[in-house]
Scaffold this motif. Structure first.
Motif, PDB file in Angstrom:
ATOM      1  N   THR A 167       3.014  -2.082  -0.533  1.00 52.56           N
ATOM      2  CA  THR A 167       1.648  -2.220  -1.021  1.00 52.56           C
ATOM      3  C   THR A 167       1.435  -3.585  -1.663  1.00 52.56           C
ATOM      4  OG1 THR A 167       1.816   0.108  -1.505  1.00 52.56           O
ATOM      5  CG2 THR A 167      -0.122  -1.005  -2.287  1.00 52.56           C
ATOM      6  N   LEU A 168       2.406  -4.014  -2.466  1.00 54.91           N
ATOM      7  CA  LEU A 168       2.231  -5.301  -3.140  1.00 54.91           C
ATOM      8  C   LEU A 168       2.211  -6.454  -2.129  1.00 54.91           C
ATOM      9  CD1 LEU A 168       4.353  -4.865  -6.381  1.00 54.91           C
ATOM     10  CD2 LEU A 168       1.904  -4.618  -6.070  1.00 54.91           C
ATOM     11  N   GLY A 173      -1.070 -10.556   0.386  1.00 57.75           N
ATOM     12  CA  GLY A 173      -1.551 -11.219   1.590  1.00 57.75           C
ATOM     13  C   GLY A 173      -3.060 -11.164   1.688  1.00 57.75           C
ATOM     14  N   SER A 174      -3.625  -9.982   1.465  1.00 58.44           N
ATOM     15  CA  SER A 174      -5.061  -9.859   1.700  1.00 58.44           C
ATOM     16  C   SER A 174      -5.868 -10.600   0.650  1.00 58.44           C
ATOM     17  CB  SER A 174      -5.466  -8.392   1.786  1.00 58.44           C
ATOM     18  OG  SER A 174      -5.461  -7.821   0.519  1.00 58.44           O
ATOM     19  N   VAL A 175      -5.416 -10.617  -0.606  1.00 54.88           N
ATOM     20  CA  VAL A 175      -6.236 -11.325  -1.598  1.00 54.88           C
ATOM     21  C   VAL A 175      -6.139 -12.833  -1.416  1.00 54.88           C
ATOM     22  CG1 VAL A 175      -6.300  -9.495  -3.320  1.00 54.88           C
ATOM     23  CG2 VAL A 175      -4.449 -11.149  -3.397  1.00 54.88           C
ATOM     24  N   VAL A 176      -4.994 -13.321  -0.951  1.00 55.86           N
ATOM     25  CA  VAL A 176      -4.899 -14.752  -0.678  1.00 55.86           C
ATOM     26  C   VAL A 176      -5.862 -15.126   0.452  1.00 55.86           C
ATOM     27  CG1 VAL A 176      -3.372 -16.528   0.224  1.00 55.86           C
ATOM     28  CG2 VAL A 176      -2.592 -15.041  -1.606  1.00 55.86           C
ATOM     29  N   SER A 177      -5.900 -14.283   1.485  1.00 56.31           N
ATOM     30  CA  SER A 177      -6.872 -14.518   2.560  1.00 56.31           C
ATOM     31  C   SER A 177      -8.294 -14.461   2.027  1.00 56.31           C
ATOM     32  CB  SER A 177      -6.759 -13.450   3.638  1.00 56.31           C
ATOM     33  OG  SER A 177      -5.480 -13.408   4.143  1.00 56.31           O
ATOM     34  N   LEU A 178      -8.503 -13.550   1.090  1.00 54.96           N
ATOM     35  CA  LEU A 178      -9.854 -13.367   0.562  1.00 54.96           C
ATOM     36  C   LEU A 178     -10.367 -14.657  -0.075  1.00 54.96           C
ATOM     37  CD1 LEU A 178     -12.149 -11.355  -0.097  1.00 54.96           C
ATOM     38  CD2 LEU A 178     -11.023 -10.938  -2.257  1.00 54.96           C
TER      39      LEU A 178
ATOM     40  N   ASN B 417      -3.374 -11.884 -10.567  1.00 49.71           N
ATOM     41  CA  ASN B 417      -3.380 -10.898 -11.636  1.00 49.71           C
ATOM     42  C   ASN B 417      -3.762  -9.524 -11.130  1.00 49.71           C
ATOM     43  OD1 ASN B 417      -2.857 -11.456 -14.569  1.00 49.71           O
ATOM     44  ND2 ASN B 417      -3.822 -13.346 -13.911  1.00 49.71           N
ATOM     45  N   ALA B 418      -4.660  -9.516 -10.157  1.00 46.62           N
ATOM     46  CA  ALA B 418      -5.073  -8.224  -9.599  1.00 46.62           C
ATOM     47  C   ALA B 418      -3.866  -7.503  -9.013  1.00 46.62           C
ATOM     48  CB  ALA B 418      -6.142  -8.442  -8.529  1.00 46.62           C
ATOM     49  N   ILE B 419      -2.894  -8.261  -8.540  1.00 48.50           N
ATOM     50  CA  ILE B 419      -1.707  -7.631  -7.959  1.00 48.50           C
ATOM     51  C   ILE B 419      -0.848  -7.005  -9.043  1.00 48.50           C
ATOM     52  CG2 ILE B 419       0.421  -8.117  -6.728  1.00 48.50           C
ATOM     53  CD1 ILE B 419      -1.382 -10.404  -5.409  1.00 48.50           C
ATOM     54  N   ALA B 420      -0.674  -7.764 -10.163  1.00 46.60           N
ATOM     55  CA  ALA B 420       0.068  -7.179 -11.277  1.00 46.60           C
ATOM     56  C   ALA B 420      -0.626  -5.904 -11.732  1.00 46.60           C
ATOM     57  CB  ALA B 420       0.163  -8.185 -12.417  1.00 46.60           C
ATOM     58  N   GLY B 421      -1.968  -5.953 -11.768  1.00 47.37           N
ATOM     59  CA  GLY B 421      -2.726  -4.773 -12.166  1.00 47.37           C
ATOM     60  C   GLY B 421      -2.469  -3.618 -11.228  1.00 47.37           C
ATOM     61  N   LEU B 422      -2.514  -3.924  -9.936  1.00 45.70           N
ATOM     62  CA  LEU B 422      -2.287  -2.874  -8.944  1.00 45.70           C
ATOM     63  C   LEU B 422      -0.958  -2.174  -9.205  1.00 45.70           C
ATOM     64  CD1 LEU B 422      -3.307  -1.639  -6.273  1.00 45.70           C
ATOM     65  CD2 LEU B 422      -1.835  -3.241  -5.091  1.00 45.70           C
TER      66      LEU B 422
END
Lengths: 490, 483
Positions: A167-168, A173-178, B417-422
């Motif tokens: 998941t991480l 990957g997806s947020v970097v693309s975002l 940060n959103a990833i750490a949050g996740l």
């Protein structure tokens, strides 16, 4: 207004997920009935859409567009062409067979099917997206149910670790693309997330070269591109059977497809600039994945790494940026999706009965489940790129395309096929032939009818495309030629 | 006649505040004279707040241009109105959550204090004058100090109230000092006229920047931004859970309402300085909030640090310094508030039946109460920023605003940060869905008011997340109205 077939395909699963959650949990039969109904509707409609797509006209068909967030130029915008329609069909096939394979889930089947269908909606939504915001919206919907599906119903030994890792990785990957997508949106100055309009945006070469790696690699994480493939074998192995099928069969294509649609098609100059590097990474995928697969003793890890290897071929096809390569990549996405779903289904069937996946402890399964053995061998032949099976139809054009750009890469990558043949034959002989160990003999239960149907459907599709490539190749070629027009390749 | 019409419009502009004041009196009177069956008090307050909300929507929606009323003390405009709606919603849900809780749910003073605090917030959002601003901040804070320490026999609650009070008093004096310097520099107390004075006068940007920092101390405390966040975990942990929910949502939004107005209106001449300052604060707030949340074992402390992190995301919208930025901030707060209220609602219900706030005790919740587990999942995923829930679009707008204004590195800080949050939200879900416990056969009661609160919040999360266009348009209107 035409019949909104794509919207119905996209929203049937999630609607059914909500309905299933409302059912009483003590009625598993009813829950399975609902699940199968939803899967049949989604699969049936994707077949219908596939058949009724007019290849003579080409381009995007079944297009629907609704204003969604007008202030930012976001719309709900779906449509399919030769590139993504086979993937919609693939998703339909895998959700249908996945539900059949999951018939025996007895721990909270209600939640299992609900999460699986939320996932399916996300996948359908991405494949049919013509709007960049919508693509991300559905992309994330496809990512998060995966976590719960693996962590709750997965293999007890590694599920917590593998689910979180997967998941991480995918979320990063997806947020970097975002961020890259947002940069495109604001730089284009068009005020729209419509990808068809963004294709015309003519970004400066400097901008494209800067942002292409972010966007392409961000999605390619889900496509299993080296060195970001690390989540994938662990994730596939830890996941329950239907989820492995979905994950390796469909979700990895989601990443590859989004990398193509957003990365290559919106930033073509960036793609031309970075293509040699993708060729290198893709080649590593093919060889490295195959080598690792050939030393695994766990049946499921073999298949997991074979996915990494085969997805490398898809990436290589993309990186050729020519008609042959892209057509091959499109076909390979479909062919590998069906093939790997078949593999994971077989692994699941055997593991459920033998309670081990160590190849040295298995053997002799062709005597107790001949049909399963045949299905696996069909998949194996596809995997080796044997003529007469879909793998050949897909891999041949990829190698043609590679030869056109970099003959040396074609030669190196072809070694991957040899290694693939080696490990597939090792698995076939180790698992299906030879003698069954004493502790397993006599304890292997029969294969359920649902499983047989699922395997027959998957194997049938692989053979059909192998014998009649015309059912899919011209369509993918029309889609690939649209990509080639944008990137300006051969 | 003309002055009568003007008076009428002035009264209309503070109609929600008037109704809230009436509600305080009604609640206190009912508490005095009608002592049978104390459950009705929460419902009564909820009904009063809901009625005020409806009245505000119908009558005091700002028509046309923004106007200064009551001698420039208040400003009747879209941002004020939007925030008031949000506060009323949060307060109404807080009252629903309080019904039937021992030691608080049957106390008239408790509900009266919640309403007084809401009244203060409502005035905070509309304040256009330093004096009014300070008074309304104190009107909001003092009832909250009392509410945080309301459980008199509980040491943690007493500690919570005292800690909140000490931090609040300290930061508010620093802020007041900043206000006095602003007055000294410009000779004005009205924010809009003050800005003129600061623009025309030849004040060194350094001095002005220092003054801006002093005021930010007070607002930073209200929104729980790093480095003014130290009170947050202890206060949330000790305070009665509905109050923790209220502080983490409405009170934080009120802080943002004044932060946005003061920064955008009073300090346009030193934009470069304070956006850099706030960008640094936002980075620290997100990062430290998320990192500290990773190690928490108590669900309220986890939500406390997560609320710190969310203040950081919202600040990105302000740093972007654009219409989209301000709108994304308002939108973010709306999404965050409905989500956090849902999360706290589950915490209230779980603590009510199981008597625990430890995350580990949530094991088996998905078997024990599948519906409640589902709500928690929706809340956690929305906080993590997953579609189709409110948190996703909210984060999307905030990051979009950052990229639009060229703050690309800040957008990257945000997404990482959103990833750490996740990670930590997923960990909670893992406990709920995966782990087993011996108490799985003990059901968790969900009484009527709580069910209503859950339904309201979950519906809002899904609607804001999927049909976000009207809400974004509203937030855009609010953003335009600030100037």
């Amino acid at each position: 207004m035409n019949f909104p077939i794509l919207s119905i395909i996209i929203f049937t699963p999630i609607t059914m997920a909500v309905l299933i959650l409302l059912l009483p949990s003590e009625r598993p039969g009813l829950i399975r009935g609902f699940a199968l109904t939803a899967a049949v509707i989604a699969a049936g409609l994707s077949v219908a859409a596939y058949i009724s797509y007019d290849q003579a006209v080409g381009g995007y068909q079944f297009v629907e567009q609704l204003r969604w967030i007008p202030a930012l130029g976001i719309s709900y915008h779906v449509g399919v062409d030769g590139m993504n329609l086979p993937l919609v069909l693939l998703t339909g096939v895998v959700i249908f067979t996945g539900v059949l394979i999951s018939w025996g889930i007895d721990d909270r089947p209600r939640e299992f099917f609900a999460f699986l269908f939320i996932l399916a909606t996300g996948v359908f939504g991405v494949f049919a997206s013509l709007d960049l915001f919508q693509l991300f919206f559905f992309f994330e919907i496809a990512v998060f149910p995966m976590y719960l599906l693996i962590v709750i119903w997965g293999w007890k030994v590694t599920r917590e670790y593998a689910a979180m890792k997967l998941t991480l990785y995918l979320f990063i990957g997806s947020v970097v693309s975002l961020v890259g997508a947002l940069a495109m949106y604001f730089t284009s100055g068009l005020g729209t997330f419509n990808m068809l309009e963004l294709e015309q945006a003519a970004f400066t070469p400097a901008f494209q070269r800067l942002w292409f790696p972010f966007v392409f690699l961000g999605f390619a994480v889900l496509g299993g591109l080296f060195p970001f493939h690390n989540w994938s074998p662990d994730g596939h192995v830890a996941a329950p059977t239907a989820v492995s099928m979905f994950h390796a069969g469909v979700l990895m294509k989601l990443g590859a497809f989004a990398a193509l649609r957003v990365g290559i098609m919106l930033l073509p100059e960036g793609a031309r600039f970075w293509a040699p590097y993708i060729l290198v990474l893709g080649t590593i995928n093919v060889i490295y994945g195959a080598l690792i697969a050939s030393v695994q003793t766990d049946f499921k890890y073999v298949i997991g790494f074979s996915s990494v290897s085969h997805m490398g071929l898809v990436m290589l096809g993309f990186a050729t940026l020519n008609l042959n390569g892209l057509t091959g990549a499109g076909l390979q996405m479909f062919s590998h999706g069906v093939m790997t779903a078949l593999f994971f289904a077989v692994v699941g069937i055997i593991y459920d009965r033998a309670h081990t996946r160590e190849i040295p402890n298995l053997g002799g399964f062709n005597k107790v489940m001949p049909l399963v053995a045949v299905a696996f061998i069909v998949g194996g032949l596809v995997s080796m790129g044997m003529p007469g099976f879909s793998g050949f139809v897909a891999e041949f054009p990829i190698f043609l395309g590679l030869w056109q750009v970099q003959p040396i890469v074609a030669l190196i990558a072809a070694l991957g096929i040899v290694i693939t043949a080696a490990y597939i034959m090792r698995v076939v002989s180790g698992v299906f032939f030879g003698d069954m160990s004493a502790e397993l003999a006599g304890h292997i239960g029969p294969v359920r009818g649902q499983d047989k149907v699922a395997l027959a459907v998957l194997a049938g599709i692989l053979i059909l495309i192998g014998i009649f490539p015309a059912v899919m190749a011209p369509m993918v070629e029309s889609g690939a030629s649209a990509v080639v027009r944008i990137v300006g390749g051969m | 006649m003309a002055s009568q019409a003007a008076l009428g419009s002035m009264v209309i502009s503070i109609l929600p505040e008037i109704l809230l004041l009436v509600l305080v009196i009604v609640v206190l009177a009912a508490d005095l004279f009608w002592r049978a069956g104390r459950q009705y008090l929460g419902w009564l307050t909820f009904a009063g707040l809901a009625l005020t909300l409806v009245a505000a929507m119908v009558y005091s929606r700002p028509a046309g241009a923004s106007s200064l009323v009551f001698g420039g003390m208040l400003r009747h405009d879209w941002p004020a109105f939007s925030f008031q709606v949000v506060f009323l919603f949060a307060a109404a849900v807080t009252c629903l959550l309080s019904v039937g809780l021992s030691d608080i749910g049957d106390q008239g003073e408790y509900y009266a204090l919640v309403v007084v605090s809401t009244l203060g917030m409502s005035l905070m959002a509309a304040s256009a004058d330093l004096i009014m601003l300070y008074l309304s901040i104190e009107t909001t804070s003092i009832p909250l100090y009392v509410l945080a320490g309301y459980l008199k026999r509980d040491d943690k609650s007493a500690e919570s109230g005292l800690k909140y009070f000490l931090f609040g008093a300290l930061t508010s004096t620093v802020m007041l000092y900043g206000f006095s310097l602003l007055y000294g520099l410009s000779g004005e107390t009205n924010l809009y006229r003050l800005a003129e004075g600061l623009r025309v006068g030849a004040i060194t940007p350094w001095v002005l920047g220092g003054v801006a920092m002093l005021t930010v101390v007070g607002f930073g405390f209200k929104i729980a931004a790093v480095p003014f966040h130290f009170w947050t975990p202890d206060v949330y942990e000790g305070a009665p859970t509905p109050i923790a929910a209220f502080i983490s949502t409405a009170s934080k939004a009120a802080g943002f309402a004044v932060l946005v107005r003061v920064m955008l209106v009073a300090f346009p001449s030193i934009e470069f300085t304070w956006t850099a300052l706030l960008a640094a604060m936002a980075t620290a707030t997100m990062t430290i909030g998320n990192l500290l949340a990773l190690g928490q074992h108590n669900i309220k402390r986890l939500l406390a640090y997560s609320s710190v992190a969310h203040a950081g995301y919202a600040m990105i919208g302000l740093v972007a310094l654009s219409e989209l930025g301000a709108a994304s901030l308002v939108f973010y707060l709306v999404a965050y508030i409905v989500t956090n209220l849902a999360a706290f609602a589950v915490v209230v219900l779980f603590a009510r039946s199981a008597g625990s706030e430890e995350i580990a005790d949530y094991a088996g919740l998905s078997r024990r109460a599948p519906g409640l587990a589902l709500v928690m999942m929706v809340a956690m995923l929305s906080l993590a920023g997953m579609p189709p829930l409110a948190g996703f679009v909210a984060k999307f707008y905030v990051f979009a605003a950052a990229v639009q204004s060229g703050w690309i590195w800040l957008a990257f800080v945000g997404v990482l940060n959103a990833i750490a949050g996740l990670y930590y939200y997923m960990t909670v879900l893992k406990v709920i869905y995966l782990y087993r416990s011996d108490d799985e056969d003990k059901p968790i009661a969900v009484p009527g008011p709580h069910a209503l609160a859950l339904a309201l919040c979950v519906t809002a999360i899904v609607i804001v997340g999927t049909i976000s266009a009207p809400w974004l348009d509203w937030a855009m209107a609010a953003a335009k109205g600030i100037f």
